[in-house]
Design a protein around this motif. Structure first.
Motif, PDB file in Angstrom:
ATOM      1  N   ASP A  35       6.834   7.733  -0.248  1.00 44.94           N
ATOM      2  CA  ASP A  35       6.337   9.104  -0.387  1.00 44.94           C
ATOM      3  C   ASP A  35       6.508   9.612  -1.816  1.00 44.94           C
ATOM      4  OD1 ASP A  35       5.674   9.119   2.291  1.00 44.94           O
ATOM      5  OD2 ASP A  35       7.560  10.037   2.921  1.00 44.94           O
ATOM      6  N   GLY A  36       7.649   9.297  -2.410  1.00 47.86           N
ATOM      7  CA  GLY A  36       7.871   9.715  -3.788  1.00 47.86           C
ATOM      8  C   GLY A  36       6.915   9.044  -4.757  1.00 47.86           C
ATOM      9  N   PHE A  37       6.556   7.792  -4.467  1.00 48.49           N
ATOM     10  CA  PHE A  37       5.609   7.081  -5.318  1.00 48.49           C
ATOM     11  C   PHE A  37       4.231   7.744  -5.262  1.00 48.49           C
ATOM     12  CE2 PHE A  37       2.829   3.132  -5.813  1.00 48.49           C
ATOM     13  CZ  PHE A  37       2.830   3.213  -7.194  1.00 48.49           C
ATOM     14  N   CYS A  89      -1.908   3.756  -3.021  1.00 52.32           N
ATOM     15  CA  CYS A  89      -0.636   3.458  -3.682  1.00 52.32           C
ATOM     16  C   CYS A  89       0.076   2.344  -2.924  1.00 52.32           C
ATOM     17  CB  CYS A  89       0.246   4.703  -3.743  1.00 52.32           C
ATOM     18  SG  CYS A  89      -0.540   6.112  -4.566  1.00 52.32           S
ATOM     19  N   LYS A  90       0.475   1.309  -3.651  1.00 48.20           N
ATOM     20  CA  LYS A  90       1.203   0.183  -3.069  1.00 48.20           C
ATOM     21  C   LYS A  90       2.509   0.005  -3.838  1.00 48.20           C
ATOM     22  CE  LYS A  90      -1.808  -1.249   0.032  1.00 48.20           C
ATOM     23  NZ  LYS A  90      -1.503  -1.180   1.493  1.00 48.20           N
ATOM     24  N   ARG A  91       3.596   0.491  -3.250  1.00 46.82           N
ATOM     25  CA  ARG A  91       4.902   0.311  -3.885  1.00 46.82           C
ATOM     26  C   ARG A  91       5.499  -0.999  -3.362  1.00 46.82           C
ATOM     27  NH1 ARG A  91       9.950   0.442  -2.840  1.00 46.82           N
ATOM     28  NH2 ARG A  91      11.494   1.057  -4.412  1.00 46.82           N
ATOM     29  N   GLY A 149      -1.752  10.665   1.957  1.00 46.73           N
ATOM     30  CA  GLY A 149      -1.294   9.422   2.589  1.00 46.73           C
ATOM     31  C   GLY A 149      -0.548   9.677   3.877  1.00 46.73           C
ATOM     32  N   GLY A 150      -0.634   8.741   4.797  1.00 53.24           N
ATOM     33  CA  GLY A 150       0.025   8.854   6.091  1.00 53.24           C
ATOM     34  C   GLY A 150      -0.788   8.158   7.154  1.00 53.24           C
ATOM     35  N   ALA A 151      -0.420   8.388   8.413  1.00 56.19           N
ATOM     36  CA  ALA A 151      -1.150   7.768   9.514  1.00 56.19           C
ATOM     37  C   ALA A 151      -2.574   8.294   9.555  1.00 56.19           C
ATOM     38  CB  ALA A 151      -0.444   8.049  10.836  1.00 56.19           C
TER      39      ALA A 151
END
Length: 261
Positions: free
Chosen positions: A137-139, A182-184, A159-161
């Protein structure tokens, strides 16, 4: 025969029931009763211990009453009680207004405080961000902050479900719609072709992207890069992300323009 007109008392029509004022009225009344009870106990104690002094005080009190009997005739008990009640009510209203003013002053933000908050937000956006230390979430929020820093408008973290691959949406300064996934990932985990294909199936057709980008803290596999090139998806790996964060690199929308040139 002329009937004298009776003077009509004008009632205060603007006075309404106020719970706070009524409560303060009864509190002040209770305090006065307590003080009167205390004075009565002191008087009883004086009578028991110093009866002579008590007798002298009673005689002096009777003399004062007789001397001012004409004045006492003018002031009825009902009038005194009404004046006392009005004084208590005015004191309660004053205290209520003071409490309301203090509460409003404590909750009203100042313009100086708002300006300082905006300066702090700007300072945070201008500082380099270590995205590898953030959670998912922070990313996503950090990527959104970078978009804001670089002049994008209507930046949202979605972002989310059920996001269908869109983690951050924005509009570039020149009006293009940007969809970012975003892919952390860790250093040993690269973004594969399956992740890229899932994003490629929704970024343009569902989200209407003018610029679609996948941003990762890691890197991409060769098949993922090949698919992204075919579909026109911008790939931002960990090194390019660090350059974007510290201001030495470009945002995904500028990278898309560079790829087409």
């Amino acid at each position: 025969m002329t009937v004298p007109a009776r003077r009509v008392r004008h009632l205060h029509r603007d006075r309404r029931f106020d719970l706070r004022t009524t409560t303060l009225f009864f509190v002040l009344l209770a305090i006065i009763l307590c003080v009167m009870t205390f004075l009565a106990r002191i008087a009883v104690s004086i009578v028991e211990r110093r009866p002579v002094w008590a007798g002298l005080l009673v005689v002096m009190g009777i003399a004062v009453v007789l001397m001012s009997r004409t004045r006492w005739r003018r002031l009825s008990a009902a009038r005194c009680a009404r004046r006392a009640a009005e004084a208590l009510e005015e004191a309660a209203e004053t205290a209520s207004d003071s409490l309301g003013s203090a509460h409003a002053a404590g909750t009203m933000p100042s313009a100086a405080g708002t300006g300082a908050g905006e300066e702090n937000v700007t300072a945070v956006l201008e500082q380099p961000v270590d995205c590898a230390e953030l959670d998912a979430d922070g990313f996503e929020q950090a990527i959104a902050d970078l978009c804001v820093r670089d002049g994008c408008r209507e930046v949202e973290v979605v972002g989310g479900a059920g996001d269908l691959g869109a983690d951050v949406t924005a509009f570039t300064p020149d009006g293009r719609r940007v969809i970012i996934q975003c892919k952390r990932y860790g250093d040993g985990n690269k973004v594969g072709s399956q992740d890229m294909q899932r994003f490629g199936g929704t970024c343009f057709t569902v989200h209407g992207a003018d610029v679609a980008a996948v941003v990762t803290t890691s890197d991409f596999t060769a098949p993922a890069l090949e698919y992204a090139q075919q579909c026109g998806i911008v790939c931002v790996n960990g090194l390019e992300l660090n350059a974007w964060c510290d201001g030495t690199g470009s945002g995904p929308w500028d990278m898309a323009v560079a790829d087409t040139c």
